[in-house]
Design a protein around this motif. Structure first.
Motif, PDB file in Angstrom:
ATOM      1  N   PHE A 189       0.805  -1.220   0.000  1.00 33.39           N
ATOM      2  CA  PHE A 189       0.000   0.000   0.000  1.00 33.39           C
ATOM      3  C   PHE A 189       0.841   1.275   0.000  1.00 33.39           C
ATOM      4  O   PHE A 189       0.525   2.212  -0.738  1.00 33.39           O
ATOM      5  N   PRO A 190       1.929   1.342   0.772  1.00 36.92           N
ATOM      6  CA  PRO A 190       2.811   2.512   0.615  1.00 36.92           C
ATOM      7  C   PRO A 190       3.357   2.623  -0.808  1.00 36.92           C
ATOM      8  O   PRO A 190       3.451   3.718  -1.361  1.00 36.92           O
ATOM      9  N   LEU A 191       3.691   1.486  -1.402  1.00 37.42           N
ATOM     10  CA  LEU A 191       4.228   1.503  -2.768  1.00 37.42           C
ATOM     11  C   LEU A 191       3.252   2.183  -3.724  1.00 37.42           C
ATOM     12  O   LEU A 191       3.646   2.952  -4.601  1.00 37.42           O
ATOM     13  N   VAL A 192       1.961   1.901  -3.539  1.00 36.68           N
ATOM     14  CA  VAL A 192       0.959   2.463  -4.440  1.00 36.68           C
ATOM     15  C   VAL A 192       0.613   3.904  -4.046  1.00 36.68           C
ATOM     16  O   VAL A 192       0.440   4.760  -4.913  1.00 36.68           O
ATOM     17  N   PHE A 193       0.539   4.185  -2.738  1.00 37.86           N
ATOM     18  CA  PHE A 193      -0.068   5.448  -2.319  1.00 37.86           C
ATOM     19  C   PHE A 193       0.917   6.547  -1.932  1.00 37.86           C
ATOM     20  O   PHE A 193       0.546   7.717  -1.937  1.00 37.86           O
ATOM     21  N   ILE A 194       2.127   6.218  -1.538  1.00 39.28           N
ATOM     22  CA  ILE A 194       3.043   7.242  -1.031  1.00 39.28           C
ATOM     23  C   ILE A 194       4.157   7.520  -2.052  1.00 39.28           C
ATOM     24  O   ILE A 194       4.848   6.600  -2.487  1.00 39.28           O
TER      25      ILE A 194
END
Lengths: 285, 330
Positions: A222-227
């Protein structure tokens, strides 16, 4: 468990050939499990040259240049703080909302109760990763892309089903007499929940907390996609940036991995029983 | 404060207000109770609906539309699905990735779940040091996949990696390989790293299953002259069927959602030459593009996601149903 081990007639005597073979194989397996971690820590105290020349040697533990450089010149400390903030806030929200929901489902009979319980139960099986495209668009519309708060909300939603499952199961086992007695004494419903039922519910809360803390702390997807902004990246995500920056400086790489592994490893060594119970909860009755 | 609340419920108060009938009092109390329940249950439900259920429903519906980048275009029915499964640009990659996932599932079944079962049995026998081994085997499970991936990437380095150095040291230098750099060994190497990371999970689930077997059953088997191995295969294995159901189902879901480890160790394109490309990587590349450019294609990405979801859900249900029938109630 202790009593079992000390029982007068053990099922498998420790001196039997089978038990000796089992012991030997377990020693081999534990070496396989732990030695890579030991080598990782050892290498963190070496220069890159030493790692290449003598990968198995015991290092001079006073050589801490890799760690001081990480502290001084990389973003790893910042990633670390972000992970603490995100995991901590997610856990707080998961426990708050999860306990609220579980309390309603476990202690009150209302229309739709079992349907709502099934709804949360189904959430245990849904792989949110596969809905990441709509989630991405939704976060963009909410203005939560590239924010720590956005990640906290996602982790909270993902953690609720398992927490509600565990907490409902436990809260249902508490005797009704407890709350009836308090009700007769005139205690309000919130007072019964906060002062009587929840203090008894700390053990399942610890289990839920561990079950969610480990995957949240470790999450990369999720960090990979969102941050995108470097200053908001989490530790696993930042680690991949860091590993890309120092590709040839193996001393730094191993030191970075060691720092990333440190917090959970220490807590695990202290609380291994709770960790094992927490992480296999749901798979084990 | 507590006194105030009690006053609200006290019979004196009802008595002093003759207009207030008993039923009114009850219904007011019921409304208050309902509001309290709603206060408890609505926030967690709202979170789930907003961040889990709604995105999944949108993923399902938007797979039926054409997408230009991040903008939704016209309704195209099953076009995206048939493109992904049979279309020129997609089909070969989709099915190659699918075959790799299948391989990963079966390989992990052997080196992760079966090994976990045997290790659980060794621990269950409580030989010398079993408490330590129980903690040691679960140690890698708590580490992040990113960390495990990078650690093994360094160990598998062709020149300076620990594995090749170890082979050299024990006189097997001829077996040195560029483990992650050649098509024949890359995917098996990833499977081994995954097994190292996760073997403790099935092991401790099986251990818990074994500890639920009544001791008398094993004592009876022992009296009947069962060897340890016979006891394991003929008595313990059937009795831990519930543990097999859960570990196999979770392994299946994990193997077909596999993303982080290959992403870290082999990159988004599944290098070398796509030999480690799995559905998770392929889905991510299709949806968000890769580093070397590539367009965002939400329509085909969503179609892939829906197909993966349905495949996983259907097969996982079938596995569970089939294995449940093996289970014996104790």
């Amino acid at each position: 468990m202790t009593a079992k081990a000390q029982s007068p007639d053990p099922l498998f005597p420790r001196s039997s050939p089978g038990s000796l073979i089992a012991a030997a194989l377990l020693v081999g397996n534990s070496v396989l499990m732990l030695y890579p971690i030991v080598i990782m820590v050892f290498s963190a105290f070496k220069t890159t040259g030493e790692i290449f020349d003598a990968p198995f040697s015991i290092p001079d533990f006073t050589y801490v240049a890799n760690f001081t450089r990480i502290w001084g010149e990389t973003s790893l400390p910042g990633y670390f703080i972000n992970s603490v903030i995100i995991t901590g806030s997610s856990l707080a929200l998961i426990l708050l909302l999860g306990t609220m929901g579980a309390y309603a489902l476990a202690r009150y009979d209302f229309p739709g109760n079992s349907a709502i319980f099934m709804f949360f139960l189904a959430g245990l099986m849904l792989p949110l990763k596969l809905a990441v495209i709509p989630l991405f668009l939704q976060m963009r519309d909410f203005g939560l892309l590239d924010t720590r708060f956005g990640l906290i909300l996602i982790y909270t939603a993902m953690g609720l089903p398992s927490t509600i499952f565990i907490m409902t199961g436990f809260l249902r086992t508490l005797p009704t007499e407890l709350e009836e007695a308090a009700r007769i004494d005139g205690a309000s419903e919130p007072r019964i929940m906060l002062s009587i039922m929840l203090p008894l519910s700390v053990p399942p809360m610890v289990i839920s907390a561990i079950q969610n803390a480990v995957p949240t702390w470790n999450d990369f997807f999720f960090p990979l996609v969102f941050i995108q902004t470097d200053a908001r990246k989490t530790l696993p995500q930042g680690l991949s940036v860091f590993m890309g920056e120092y590709t040839t400086d193996w001393g730094m790489l191993f030191a970075g991995l060691t720092i990333a592994a440190l917090p959970l490893t220490i807590i695990y060594i202290v609380m291994s029983r709770q960790f094992i119970r927490g992480m296999t909860a749901g798979a084990v009755k | 404060m507590r006194l105030d609340k009690r006053a609200g419920l006290s019979p004196e108060r009802c008595f002093n207000r003759p207009g207030l009938m008993k039923t009114d009092y009850r219904s007011r109390e019921r409304r208050r109770r309902a509001a309290w329940i709603a206060f408890l249950i609505v926030p967690p439900m709202a979170m789930m609906l907003t961040f889990v259920v709604w995105p999944l429903l949108v993923a399902l519906s938007s797979a039926f539309y054409r997408w230009e980048g991040m903008a939704q275009g016209e309704f195209v029915g099953l076009q995206n699905f048939s493109d992904v499964l049979f279309g020129d640009h997609f089909a070969a990659l989709t099915w190659r990735a699918f075959r790799h996932n299948l391989f990963v599932f079966f390989a992990l079944f052997v080196v992760q779940n079966t090994a976990g079962f045997l290790l659980a049995w060794f621990i269950y026998r409580e030989p010398f040091g079993f408490r330590f081994h129980r903690i040691a085997i679960f140690m890698p499970v708590i580490l992040s996949t990113v960390l495990v991936g990078f650690l093994w990437k360094l160990f598998l380095d062709p020149n300076f990696g620990l594995i090749n150095q170890l082979l050299e040291m024990i006189g097997l230098g001829g077996l040195r390989q560029p483990w992650l750099g050649q098509e024949t060994t890359a995917l098996p190497a990833l499977v081994m790293a995954n097994a190292w990371h996760w073997v403790g999970f099935p092991a401790l689930v099986y251990l818990a299953g074994m500890q639920r077997i009544p001791r008398e059953i094993l004592e009876a088997a022992k009296l009947d002259g069962c060897s340890g191995w016979q006891m394991l295969t003929r008595v313990v294995w059937p009795l831990v069927a519930p543990s097999t159901t859960i570990t196999l189902t979770l392994l299946f879901i994990g193997a077909f959602n596999w993303f982080e480890l290959p992403y870290i160790m082999a990159g988004l394109d599944g290098s070398p030459y796509g030999s480690t490309d799995v559905l998770g990587l392929y889905f991510y590349r299709t949806a968000f593009g890769n580093q070397s450019g590539g367009l965002q294609d939400f329509g085909h990405g969503n179609a892939l996601a829906v197909l993966m979801f349905m495949f996983i859900a259907v097969v996982a249900t079938l596995i569970t149903q089939y294995l449940r029938r093996r289970e014996i109630a104790l």
